[in-house]
Scaffold this active site. Structure first.
Site, mmCIF file in Angstrom:
data_model
loop_
_atom_site.group_PDB
_atom_site.id
_atom_site.type_symbol
_atom_site.label_atom_id
_atom_site.label_comp_id
_atom_site.label_asym_id
_atom_site.label_seq_id
_atom_site.Cartn_x
_atom_site.Cartn_y
_atom_site.Cartn_z
ATOM 1 N N GLN A 87 -4.012 -9.063 1.303
ATOM 2 C CA GLN A 87 -3.266 -8.082 0.296
ATOM 3 C C GLN A 87 -1.567 -7.709 1.149
ATOM 4 O O GLN A 87 -1.098 -7.279 0.238
ATOM 5 C CB GLN A 87 -4.143 -6.733 0.507
ATOM 6 C CG GLN A 87 -5.649 -7.265 -0.280
ATOM 7 C CD GLN A 87 -6.233 -5.936 -0.344
ATOM 8 O OE1 GLN A 87 -6.251 -4.597 -0.997
ATOM 9 N NE2 GLN A 87 -7.098 -5.913 0.694
ATOM 10 N N ASN A 88 -1.693 -8.307 2.291
ATOM 11 C CA ASN A 88 -0.410 -7.999 2.936
ATOM 12 C C ASN A 88 0.838 -8.665 2.768
ATOM 13 O O ASN A 88 0.815 -9.801 2.147
ATOM 14 C CB ASN A 88 -0.758 -8.120 4.479
ATOM 15 C CG ASN A 88 -1.808 -7.287 4.859
ATOM 16 O OD1 ASN A 88 -2.197 -6.411 4.259
ATOM 17 N ND2 ASN A 88 -2.104 -7.502 6.121
ATOM 18 N N VAL A 89 1.756 -7.990 2.437
ATOM 19 C CA VAL A 89 2.961 -8.762 2.130
ATOM 20 C C VAL A 89 3.890 -8.998 3.220
ATOM 21 O O VAL A 89 4.894 -9.694 3.155
ATOM 22 C CB VAL A 89 3.994 -7.788 1.101
ATOM 23 C CG1 VAL A 89 3.165 -7.600 -0.357
ATOM 24 C CG2 VAL A 89 4.388 -6.431 1.626
ATOM 25 N N ASP A 90 3.327 -8.870 4.313
ATOM 26 C CA ASP A 90 4.309 -9.485 5.459
ATOM 27 C C ASP A 90 3.692 -10.735 5.860
ATOM 28 O O ASP A 90 2.980 -11.579 5.069
ATOM 29 C CB ASP A 90 3.840 -8.667 6.823
ATOM 30 C CG ASP A 90 2.326 -8.833 7.157
ATOM 31 O OD1 ASP A 90 1.663 -9.799 7.141
ATOM 32 O OD2 ASP A 90 1.665 -7.568 7.383
ATOM 33 N N HIS A 105 -0.921 -9.743 -3.149
ATOM 34 C CA HIS A 105 0.312 -8.823 -3.777
ATOM 35 C C HIS A 105 1.705 -9.052 -3.323
ATOM 36 O O HIS A 105 2.616 -8.087 -3.407
ATOM 37 C CB HIS A 105 -0.167 -7.507 -2.772
ATOM 38 C CG HIS A 105 -1.382 -6.819 -3.441
ATOM 39 N ND1 HIS A 105 -1.919 -6.001 -2.575
ATOM 40 C CD2 HIS A 105 -2.114 -6.839 -4.471
ATOM 41 C CE1 HIS A 105 -3.243 -5.634 -3.018
ATOM 42 N NE2 HIS A 105 -3.273 -6.440 -4.258
ATOM 43 N N GLY A 176 -9.747 -4.673 8.024
ATOM 44 C CA GLY A 176 -8.802 -3.731 7.822
ATOM 45 C C GLY A 176 -8.243 -3.451 6.320
ATOM 46 O O GLY A 176 -6.949 -3.183 6.166
ATOM 47 N N THR A 177 -9.197 -3.243 5.621
ATOM 48 C CA THR A 177 -8.720 -2.714 4.262
ATOM 49 C C THR A 177 -9.561 -1.674 3.667
ATOM 50 O O THR A 177 -10.805 -1.561 3.833
ATOM 51 C CB THR A 177 -8.834 -4.064 3.152
ATOM 52 O OG1 THR A 177 -8.504 -3.448 1.781
ATOM 53 C CG2 THR A 177 -10.227 -4.803 3.250
HETATM 54 P P1 OAD Z 1 -4.958 0.849 3.357
HETATM 55 O O1 OAD Z 1 -3.937 1.808 3.943
HETATM 56 O O2 OAD Z 1 -5.505 1.269 1.994
HETATM 57 O O3 OAD Z 1 -6.357 0.902 4.369
HETATM 58 C C1 OAD Z 1 -6.116 0.237 5.765
HETATM 59 C C2 OAD Z 1 -7.212 -0.018 6.217
HETATM 60 O O4 OAD Z 1 -7.239 -0.347 7.425
HETATM 61 C C3 OAD Z 1 -8.063 1.250 6.492
HETATM 62 O O5 OAD Z 1 -9.516 0.872 6.093
HETATM 63 C C4 OAD Z 1 -8.223 1.560 7.921
HETATM 64 O O6 OAD Z 1 -9.203 2.071 8.451
HETATM 65 C C5 OAD Z 1 -7.949 0.221 8.610
HETATM 66 N N1 OAD Z 1 -7.208 0.028 9.868
HETATM 67 C C6 OAD Z 1 -6.353 0.934 10.427
HETATM 68 N N2 OAD Z 1 -6.080 0.558 11.723
HETATM 69 C C7 OAD Z 1 -6.767 -0.511 11.814
HETATM 70 C C8 OAD Z 1 -6.992 -1.472 13.060
HETATM 71 N N3 OAD Z 1 -6.009 -1.379 14.035
HETATM 72 N N4 OAD Z 1 -7.523 -2.588 12.786
HETATM 73 C C9 OAD Z 1 -8.399 -2.876 11.653
HETATM 74 N N5 OAD Z 1 -8.239 -2.017 10.711
HETATM 75 C C10 OAD Z 1 -7.511 -0.696 10.788
HETATM 76 O O7 OAD Z 1 -4.590 -0.714 3.059
HETATM 77 P P2 OAD Z 1 -5.018 -1.814 2.249
HETATM 78 O O8 OAD Z 1 -6.558 -1.733 1.887
HETATM 79 O O9 OAD Z 1 -4.479 -3.033 2.783
HETATM 80 O O10 OAD Z 1 -0.501 -2.932 -2.277
HETATM 81 O O11 OAD Z 1 -4.213 -1.439 0.793
HETATM 82 C C11 OAD Z 1 -4.114 -2.242 -0.353
HETATM 83 C C12 OAD Z 1 -3.103 -2.151 -1.204
HETATM 84 O O12 OAD Z 1 -2.893 -1.070 -1.556
HETATM 85 C C13 OAD Z 1 -1.915 -2.827 -0.426
HETATM 86 O O13 OAD Z 1 -1.874 -4.431 -0.317
HETATM 87 C C14 OAD Z 1 -0.622 -2.152 -0.890
HETATM 88 C C15 OAD Z 1 -1.342 -0.830 -1.121
HETATM 89 O O14 OAD Z 1 -0.894 -0.011 -2.051
HETATM 90 C C16 OAD Z 1 0.945 -3.034 -2.911
HETATM 91 O O15 OAD Z 1 1.722 -2.652 -2.085
HETATM 92 C C17 OAD Z 1 0.977 -3.629 -4.229
#
Ligand code: OAD
Length: 231
Positions: A87-90, A105, A176-177
């Protein structure tokens, strides 16, 4: 034949590289309103704000490096048929050496046409070293060039390809989502009933118990080290 290993990654895998996640405390969505910087309406309303937001993200990306988790994901290509659905844009999976990546994304380093954002002929990668775009930049078709990002409310063209990958995985590893955003979060439902499923996240999202998901409640790098030992 190599076993098929599919990763579904989110912002958490890039956290140890120094990229802010979205929904953790201090995350990006505490600092910005999603509807302002990640929706087509926000872009129409204030293209400058949106352009600057993605310029900042690109500048940040140029200062960071893939971490051990990205590298271990790439290394597993030696033993497995790996697909990374992110889902990452990096571009940290690419820079770590992964070769089969589906970006659900969009991609920060690309821009596209406002008229036809998903037309492949309109999608351009910014030249190496260029992180800044301007609101009056034009796409190849003459319409305003916008970030190649799937904004809230927009279709997710790569979702079918991703579902096909997840549906053929022997092993599925989610890293990490928060599993908050659909349709990406729904991909878990495509996993085969006999697939081994892992979830690596220090604050794991709630997942269905019937799926028997093996939870590794650790940061991405440490969790990936454990996964590599267990596989
Ligand atoms: P979130 O910010 O919603 O969730 C991040 C997840 O990473 C959480 O479950 C954290 O517990 C976990 N996390 C934090 N630090 C970590 C680490 N060091 N190692 C592993 N996990 C860790 O991000 P996403 O689920 O990726 O969309 O968000 C989904 C989408 O929402 C993104 O792609 C973006 C956003 O709006 C767009 O920009 C279109």
């Amino acid at each position: 034949m190599k076993k098929k290993l599919v990763f579904l990654t989110g912002a958490g895998i890039s956290a140890e590289s120094g990229i802010t996640t979205f929904r953790d405390s201090g995350g990006l969505w505490e600092q910005y309103r999603v509807e302002d910087v990640a929706s087509i309406e926000g872009y129409y309303r204030n293209p400058e704000l949106v352009t600057n937001f993605y310029n900042e993200r690109r500048n940040q990306l140029m200062e960071v490096e893939p971490n051990e988790a990205h590298r271990l994901v790439a290394k597993l290509e030696e033993k497995y048929d790996v697909c990374v659905v992110t889902q990452n844009v990096d571009d940290l999976h690419e820079r770590a050496g992964s070769t089969n990546i589906i970006h659900l994304h969009g991609e920060l380093r690309k821009i596209t046409s406002s008229r036809n954002p998903n037309d492949p002929s309109q999608i351009e990668t910014l030249p190496e070293g260029r992180s800044i775009t301007y609101p009056d930049d034009r796409a190849r078709d003459g319409s305003p060039a916008r970030p190649f990002i799937v904004w809230f409310g927009e279709p997710v063209p790569m979702i079918e390809a991703a579902a096909e990958q997840v549906g053929t995985a022997d092993i599925l590893v989610v890293i990490g989502t928060s599993l908050n955003v659909y349709p990406a979060a729904g991909l878990l439902n495509y996993a085969r009933s006999d697939a081994q499923i892992y979830l690596i996240d220090p604050s794991p999202a709630n997942v269905p118990q019937y799926m028997n998901i093996h939870i590794i409640a650790k940061k991405a790098s440490e969790g990936m080290r454990q996964l590599c030992d267990e596989l």
